[in-house]
Design a protein around this motif. Structure first.
Motif, PDB file in Angstrom:
ATOM      1  N   LEU A 126      50.767   8.976 -87.776  1.00 52.55           N
ATOM      2  CA  LEU A 126      49.747   7.943 -87.618  1.00 52.55           C
ATOM      3  C   LEU A 126      48.925   8.156 -86.355  1.00 52.55           C
ATOM      4  CD1 LEU A 126      51.880   4.798 -88.559  1.00 52.55           C
ATOM      5  CD2 LEU A 126      50.399   6.144 -90.056  1.00 52.55           C
ATOM      6  N   TRP A 127      47.624   8.000 -86.515  1.00 52.96           N
ATOM      7  CA  TRP A 127      46.689   8.022 -85.389  1.00 52.96           C
ATOM      8  C   TRP A 127      46.004   6.661 -85.361  1.00 52.96           C
ATOM      9  CZ3 TRP A 127      41.410  10.964 -85.181  1.00 52.96           C
ATOM     10  CH2 TRP A 127      40.939  10.976 -83.848  1.00 52.96           C
ATOM     11  N   LEU A 128      46.350   5.829 -84.396  1.00 49.43           N
ATOM     12  CA  LEU A 128      45.845   4.466 -84.317  1.00 49.43           C
ATOM     13  C   LEU A 128      44.691   4.419 -83.318  1.00 49.43           C
ATOM     14  CD1 LEU A 128      49.232   2.491 -84.232  1.00 49.43           C
ATOM     15  CD2 LEU A 128      47.945   3.356 -86.209  1.00 49.43           C
ATOM     16  N   LEU A 129      43.517   4.024 -83.801  1.00 52.28           N
ATOM     17  CA  LEU A 129      42.313   3.955 -82.980  1.00 52.28           C
ATOM     18  C   LEU A 129      41.921   2.499 -82.804  1.00 52.28           C
ATOM     19  CD1 LEU A 129      40.412   6.704 -84.995  1.00 52.28           C
ATOM     20  CD2 LEU A 129      41.490   7.028 -82.774  1.00 52.28           C
ATOM     21  N   ASP A 130      41.687   2.084 -81.563  1.00 47.06           N
ATOM     22  CA  ASP A 130      41.344   0.685 -81.327  1.00 47.06           C
ATOM     23  C   ASP A 130      40.609   0.576 -79.994  1.00 47.06           C
ATOM     24  OD1 ASP A 130      42.808  -2.044 -82.760  1.00 47.06           O
ATOM     25  OD2 ASP A 130      41.593  -2.306 -80.959  1.00 47.06           O
ATOM     26  N   ARG A 131      39.733  -0.435 -79.906  1.00 51.34           N
ATOM     27  CA  ARG A 131      39.008  -0.647 -78.648  1.00 51.34           C
ATOM     28  C   ARG A 131      39.892  -1.232 -77.565  1.00 51.34           C
ATOM     29  NH1 ARG A 131      33.573  -3.768 -80.397  1.00 51.34           N
ATOM     30  NH2 ARG A 131      35.083  -4.884 -81.661  1.00 51.34           N
ATOM     31  N   ARG A 132      40.922  -1.951 -77.973  1.00 48.31           N
ATOM     32  CA  ARG A 132      41.786  -2.603 -76.986  1.00 48.31           C
ATOM     33  C   ARG A 132      42.882  -1.637 -76.542  1.00 48.31           C
ATOM     34  NH1 ARG A 132      43.663  -6.760 -81.440  1.00 48.31           N
ATOM     35  NH2 ARG A 132      42.219  -5.482 -82.643  1.00 48.31           N
ATOM     36  N   PRO A 133      43.374  -1.780 -75.321  1.00 44.98           N
ATOM     37  CA  PRO A 133      44.483  -0.934 -74.869  1.00 44.98           C
ATOM     38  C   PRO A 133      45.805  -1.447 -75.429  1.00 44.98           C
ATOM     39  CG  PRO A 133      43.825  -2.422 -73.108  1.00 44.98           C
ATOM     40  CD  PRO A 133      42.850  -2.637 -74.242  1.00 44.98           C
ATOM     41  N   ALA A 134      46.701  -0.538 -75.717  1.00 42.06           N
ATOM     42  CA  ALA A 134      48.000  -0.948 -76.253  1.00 42.06           C
ATOM     43  C   ALA A 134      48.747  -1.839 -75.273  1.00 42.06           C
ATOM     44  CB  ALA A 134      48.828   0.285 -76.595  1.00 42.06           C
ATOM     45  N   VAL A 155      50.201   8.464 -82.436  1.00 43.52           N
ATOM     46  CA  VAL A 155      49.304   8.661 -81.306  1.00 43.52           C
ATOM     47  C   VAL A 155      48.344   7.481 -81.266  1.00 43.52           C
ATOM     48  CG1 VAL A 155      47.489  10.094 -80.292  1.00 43.52           C
ATOM     49  CG2 VAL A 155      49.469  11.172 -81.387  1.00 43.52           C
ATOM     50  N   VAL A 156      48.206   6.830 -80.120  1.00 47.88           N
ATOM     51  CA  VAL A 156      47.305   5.688 -79.948  1.00 47.88           C
ATOM     52  C   VAL A 156      46.177   6.104 -79.015  1.00 47.88           C
ATOM     53  CG1 VAL A 156      47.079   3.295 -79.203  1.00 47.88           C
ATOM     54  CG2 VAL A 156      49.208   4.067 -80.286  1.00 47.88           C
ATOM     55  N   ASP A 157      44.932   5.897 -79.458  1.00 48.92           N
ATOM     56  CA  ASP A 157      43.765   6.201 -78.627  1.00 48.92           C
ATOM     57  C   ASP A 157      42.912   4.944 -78.484  1.00 48.92           C
ATOM     58  OD1 ASP A 157      43.849   8.830 -77.677  1.00 48.92           O
ATOM     59  OD2 ASP A 157      43.307   9.636 -79.630  1.00 48.92           O
ATOM     60  N   GLN A 158      42.560   4.614 -77.243  1.00 48.15           N
ATOM     61  CA  GLN A 158      41.629   3.518 -77.001  1.00 48.15           C
ATOM     62  C   GLN A 158      40.216   4.086 -77.072  1.00 48.15           C
ATOM     63  OE1 GLN A 158      41.993   1.597 -73.195  1.00 48.15           O
ATOM     64  NE2 GLN A 158      40.413   0.066 -73.650  1.00 48.15           N
ATOM     65  N   VAL A 159      39.460   3.698 -78.086  1.00 50.47           N
ATOM     66  CA  VAL A 159      38.140   4.284 -78.309  1.00 50.47           C
ATOM     67  C   VAL A 159      37.306   3.318 -79.136  1.00 50.47           C
ATOM     68  CG1 VAL A 159      38.944   5.487 -80.399  1.00 50.47           C
ATOM     69  CG2 VAL A 159      36.917   6.321 -79.203  1.00 50.47           C
ATOM     70  N   ASP A 160      36.001   3.315 -78.907  1.00 49.93           N
ATOM     71  CA  ASP A 160      35.058   2.558 -79.717  1.00 49.93           C
ATOM     72  C   ASP A 160      34.522   3.509 -80.789  1.00 49.93           C
ATOM     73  OD1 ASP A 160      33.090   1.070 -80.869  1.00 49.93           O
ATOM     74  OD2 ASP A 160      31.987   0.642 -79.034  1.00 49.93           O
ATOM     75  N   VAL A 161      35.005   3.366 -82.020  1.00 45.45           N
ATOM     76  CA  VAL A 161      34.655   4.320 -83.073  1.00 45.45           C
ATOM     77  C   VAL A 161      33.210   4.158 -83.541  1.00 45.45           C
ATOM     78  CG1 VAL A 161      37.013   4.637 -83.882  1.00 45.45           C
ATOM     79  CG2 VAL A 161      35.625   2.786 -84.833  1.00 45.45           C
ATOM     80  N   THR A 162      32.517   3.109 -83.098  1.00 42.11           N
ATOM     81  CA  THR A 162      31.098   3.009 -83.435  1.00 42.11           C
ATOM     82  C   THR A 162      30.276   4.013 -82.640  1.00 42.11           C
ATOM     83  OG1 THR A 162      30.671   1.316 -81.755  1.00 42.11           O
ATOM     84  CG2 THR A 162      31.331   0.557 -83.945  1.00 42.11           C
ATOM     85  N   ALA A 163      30.852   4.540 -81.547  1.00 41.22           N
ATOM     86  CA  ALA A 163      30.122   5.470 -80.678  1.00 41.22           C
ATOM     87  C   ALA A 163      30.557   6.912 -80.871  1.00 41.22           C
ATOM     88  CB  ALA A 163      30.294   5.057 -79.217  1.00 41.22           C
ATOM     89  N   ALA A 164      31.857   7.151 -80.863  1.00 42.69           N
ATOM     90  CA  ALA A 164      32.350   8.530 -80.953  1.00 42.69           C
ATOM     91  C   ALA A 164      33.815   8.510 -81.371  1.00 42.69           C
ATOM     92  CB  ALA A 164      32.193   9.243 -79.612  1.00 42.69           C
ATOM     93  N   VAL A 165      34.285   9.652 -81.855  1.00 45.04           N
ATOM     94  CA  VAL A 165      35.676   9.811 -82.275  1.00 45.04           C
ATOM     95  C   VAL A 165      36.253  11.008 -81.537  1.00 45.04           C
ATOM     96  CG1 VAL A 165      37.237  10.220 -84.210  1.00 45.04           C
ATOM     97  CG2 VAL A 165      35.163   8.858 -84.553  1.00 45.04           C
ATOM     98  N   PRO A 166      37.367  10.840 -80.823  1.00 42.28           N
ATOM     99  CA  PRO A 166      37.954  11.987 -80.122  1.00 42.28           C
ATOM    100  C   PRO A 166      38.558  12.979 -81.105  1.00 42.28           C
ATOM    101  CG  PRO A 166      39.380  10.067 -79.963  1.00 42.28           C
ATOM    102  CD  PRO A 166      38.117   9.594 -80.616  1.00 42.28           C
TER     103      PRO A 166
END
Length: 398
Positions: A126-134, A155-166
């Motif tokens: 699982l790759w969990l993408l979210d704007r908020r920090p865990a 893997v948890v990534d704090q990211v705004d997917v409306t802008a970019a995806v790591p």
């Protein structure tokens, strides 16, 4: 935007563009000020859901929508449908046996974590993408995330997917787009910039995610929309428009990536989890169907499995299922039938066509939307192309 004594016409293009929110809101304001009808004309950009929400706030606002030369106002059209059984989850089947890499946008939200728990049990990475920090999650959510981490690679990534995806931490073949924003503001109080931000957020994030993941082998996408995009309630104008544009973006992605399965799941409120959990409790007491989390994530897991047949769009909401009829549908509007087992399907067929044995055919490549409609004590179901959504009870045959 064009206006005259007979009405206001707003023309948009083949897809939603920056500045369209201001044009559409300006058309609504001008039509109200002059007390004339408003016509929205476009070739796929969307916007009809906002007009419906505005009409709910101002009953004197007369609106219609014309799309690609075909009349698509809010009046019903003649249906052309066939009955069809939507594949339903089997409680005895257990999780899918083939592990995969799954990305979940909005993965730290209530629905995202509920889905992560289900997928972790099947061994999916699982790759969990979210704007908020865990670290900022409530204690209960942190415990749920910790339980998921003990069962699979996360893997948890704090990211705004409306802008970019790591860069993905491992190969991703399946994607759940569950990120979104709920902003309950009357259409009359929406500022142009606020609507612009709300409108394109979910659709833009979906395109960004698919663009980033498709080259590496993305095969299946489930985009969480909302039934509000079909028949919005008051205060849901911006939210409805965002989900309408999400549905339209998903349709474009299907055309651009014919080898990729893209399903739009337009759910009702989920009970106990998600942004509308509190409202779901009230809706359930009022007799409307809500999505039980355990059942909803099981359906989602099946929709993610590209080996299983599934329609391209699913809508779920409406009257509460009963033990005798475990069916959820949008009563009087239309929606997707989601039946729980073979016995339920048989009962559903009996309700649809009393006295006759109706055969359900498997999903075919041309099946795009599944419907169910409740009229009195009768449930009607049918499958259709995406343009056949309407609000009229289908005529019974046979």
């Amino acid at each position: 935007m064009h206006s005259g004594d007979e009405g206001v016409v707003v023309e948009l293009g083949s897809r939603w563009r920056a500045g369209d929110a201001a044009v559409l809101l300006g058309g609504i304001r001008r039509a109200l000020a002059r007390d004339v009808p408003l016509t929205l004309v476009h070739r796929g950009a969307g916007g009809g859901s906002l007009l419906q929400a505005a009409s709910g706030e101002w009953p004197r606002l007369r609106c219609r929508e014309i799309v690609q030369g075909r009349h698509a106002s809010f009046r019903p059209r003649s249906p052309r449908w066939t009955q069809y059984r939507l594949p339903a989850p089997d409680p005895a089947s257990g999780p899918a046996r083939e592990p995969a890499g799954v990305a979940i946008s909005g993965g730290l939200g209530g629905i995202g974590l509920a889905l992560a728990s289900r997928l972790a049990a099947a061994g999916h990475r699982l790759w969990l993408l979210d704007r908020r920090p865990a670290a900022g999650l409530p204690a209960a959510a942190l415990r749920r995330l910790a339980a998921v981490v003990t069962r699979t690679h996360v893997v948890v990534d704090q990211v705004d997917v409306t802008a970019a995806v790591p860069a993905a931490p491992f190969p991703i073949t399946r994607l759940v787009h569950a990120a979104g924003e709920l902003d309950l503001t009357p259409v009359g109080e929406l500022a142009d910039d606020d609507l612009e931000r709300l409108a394109g957020g979910k659709a833009g994030a979906l395109r960004t995610l698919v663009r980033a993941l498709a080259p590496a082998g993305l095969r299946s996408v489930v985009a969480f929309g909302s039934t509000e995009s079909r028949r919005p309630h008051r205060l849901f104008g911006g939210y409805a428009l965002a989900n309408e544009l999400l549905r339209r973006e998903a349709a474009r992605l299907r055309q651009e990536h014919p080898g990729m399965r893209v399903v739009t799941a337009e759910w009702s409120l989920w009970s106990a989890v998600g942004m509308g959990a509190a409202a779901a409790a009230m809706a359930g007491r009022a007799g409307f169907a809500v999505v039980p989390p355990d059942w909803g994530v099981q359906v989602t897991e099946q929709l993610l499995d590209e080996r299983r047949p599934a329609p391209e769009e699913i809508a779920l909401g409406g009257p509460q299922p009963t033990p005798d009829r475990p069916l959820a549908a949008i009563g009087g509007v239309g929606g997707s039938s989601l039946t729980m087992d073979d016995a339920s399907v048989r009962r559903l067929v009996e309700l649809c066509r009393p006295g006759r044995a109706a055969r359900h055919r498997p999903v075919g490549p041309r099946d795009r939307v599944v419907r169910a409609q409740v009229a009195g004590h009768t449930v009607y179901t049918w499958g259709s192309g995406c343009r056949d959504w309407n609000t009229r009870t289908p005529r019974r045959t046979g």
